[in-house]
Design an enzyme around this catalytic site. Structure first.
Site, short mmCIF file in Angstrom:
data_model
loop_
_atom_site.label_atom_id
_atom_site.label_comp_id
_atom_site.label_asym_id
_atom_site.label_seq_id
_atom_site.Cartn_x
_atom_site.Cartn_y
_atom_site.Cartn_z
N HIS A 141 0.76 -1.33 -0.04
CA HIS A 141 0.05 -0.04 -0.02
C HIS A 141 0.88 1.04 0.11
CE1 HIS A 141 -4.25 1.09 -0.19
NE2 HIS A 141 -4.56 0.08 0.52
N ASP A 178 -10.90 -8.26 -19.07
CA ASP A 178 -10.85 -9.50 -19.74
C ASP A 178 -9.48 -9.71 -20.33
OD1 ASP A 178 -11.22 -11.29 -21.78
OD2 ASP A 178 -12.89 -10.42 -22.55
#
Length: 449
Positions: free
Chosen positions: A165, A389
């Site tokens: 992070h 995708d």
């Protein structure tokens, strides 16, 4: 129970070009450094199974190398500098091209239907679908800043990942995944724009920031863990109508036509009130709803909406248990609304300057593991999740991994149906059991996914 996931291989994937030319040293802000001791964020996407001739692992690794060329900070490491003159340490991101970790695993006995258990239950074996067990952000000195695991199942594929992070937040990570998926499906990374770094550093703060050694070390194992009740994960689905009904109820209770309570705020308020109702807390006690707020458009001048880096702040809405339960959904949603709106440019500066004067990290990031008085709302239903995708089909579902798993962790994703929201909740088992028979809670939510 026997391991359901078998690791086939583990390797390091580096950018196509490992040269450091043009890759800056990335200094870290107080917002970054305050997260030093929390876990890597963990998320994952479930896909249908591609055709055997797709060459899944080869294509994913080749496209990942191209994606890391664009998102080069993910291929770096956290650099630690000892400041002997004042017994402190400093950190920066060294974009050295060391690479990301890539696990290839198999779970031949696991099917998509096993992952998507009835009523939204998240099976315990899902923890094995993620590449890191216990990485803290401070471990980025020796561990990759990005790790991925591709698990081939009986009839599907799960791509789990974790990231440090300090180098990125959810906005940046989902942007990276989108680019990676586009490269994998098209076979080329040449048309993608260069990375725009956040480029935000406050005046009157000297970089690199000096941190006391004690605040920069990996925290010792918590003594609380042996007494912590068992937690379970469950996905709750809010339909577009569920959310509309909750908003109408909240706005009616607040009685203001000018107030704009968002879908995230009203769903978070509904979860907060419902969880605390079953947590066995004293009515005089304090409860918090911590919300992860994106600061890109809140500072002045604002940053580009999708600039790369970590630009989030965890801010708490605070109430007594009595106030939260007695004053209604609208009041609870209003507290979260006020909290989000209070994250102004001046507020950001004040936090950063105060933090530098009195360095205090978040330890586990979310408070005590045993108090049970806090919910933490992370991720966002605004993230584009279902357009990733890679060349063989769009995701079927999204899941959060086991990092920072205390009772009360809520990870929000867009639902697969337009306008809906999925909440993956980590809760103590007794709280979850009571929640699942709470008529008031279930009136505006379904446990089916």
């Amino acid at each position: 129970m026997a391991e359901r996931v078998v690791l086939i291989s583990s390797s390091i994937v580096r950018p196509v070009n490992t040269s450091r030319v043009g890759r800056p040293k990335i200094h870290l802000t107080p917002y970054d450094l305050s997260l030093l001791q929390i876990d890597y964020a963990q998320r994952g996407l479930l896909f249908p199974k591609p055709d055997p001739d797709f060459n899944l692992i080869t294509r994913l690794k080749a496209s990942l190398s191209l994606a890391l060329e664009i998102y080069f900070p993910f291929a770096g490491r956290l650099a630690k500098v000892e400041n002997l003159e004042d017994n402190t340490v400093s950190f920066f991101i060294d974009c050295d091209g060391s690479g990301a970790r890539f696990h290839h695993a198999e779970a031949k006995s696991v099917s998509v239907s096993d992952v998507l258990e009835p009523h939204g239950s998240v099976p315990d074996f899902m923890k094995q679908f993620f590449p890191a067990k216990d990485f803290k952000n401070c471990d980025g000195v020796t561990e990759p800043l990005l790790a991925l695991q591709v698990t081939e199942m009986k009839d599907g594929v799960f791509i789990g990942y974790c990231y440090n992070h300090l180098v990125a937040d959810g906005v940046s990570m989902w942007s990276f995944l989108h680019t990676w998926s586009k490269i994998c499906s098209s076979g080329s990374g040449s048309e993608h724009q260069p990375l725009v770094l956040k480029g935000w550093f406050l005046e009157r703060i000297d970089y690199p920031i000096h941190i006391p050694v004690s605040e920069a070390e990996r925290p010792p194992p918590s003594r609380e863990l042996s007494s912590v009740p068992v937690t379970k994960d469950r996905v709750f689905h809010f339909t577009k109508k569920n959310i509309s009904d909750l908003k109408a109820k909240a706005n009616d209770e607040v009685g203001s036509s000018d107030l704009k309570i968002s879908s995230l705020q009203v769903v978070s308020a509904h979860m907060w009130r419902s969880i605390i109702r079953h947590s066995g807390l004293s009515r005089e006690g304090e409860t918090r709803c911590k919300v992860v707020v994106d600061l890109r458009q809140r500072i002045n001048p604002p940053l580009e909406k999708e600039c790369f880096g970590n630009m989030v702040y965890i801010a708490p809405a605070i109430a007594t248990v009595e106030e939260l339960l007695d004053r209604g959904l609208g009041w609870a949603a209003l507290q979260i609304n006020k909290l989000v709106n209070s994250q102004t440019n001046e507020n950001c500066k004040t936090f950063a300057e105060d933090w530098v004067r009195n360095v205090k990290n978040l330890k586990s990031g979310v408070g005590s593991r045993t108090a049970g008085n806090t919910v933490v709302v992370s991720s966002s239903p605004r993230f584009q999740v279902y357009n990733k995708d890679f060349g063989w089909g769009k995701p079927i579902a999204v899941r959060a991994g086991p990092g920072n798993s205390i009772s009360g962790k809520l990870v929000l994703f867009p639902g697969i149906d337009e306008g809906s929201i999925d909440v993956q909740a980590t809760l103590w088992c007794d709280v979850l059991v009571n929640l699942l028979v709470d008529v008031d809670f279930l009136e505006n939510v379904t446990t089916m996914v």
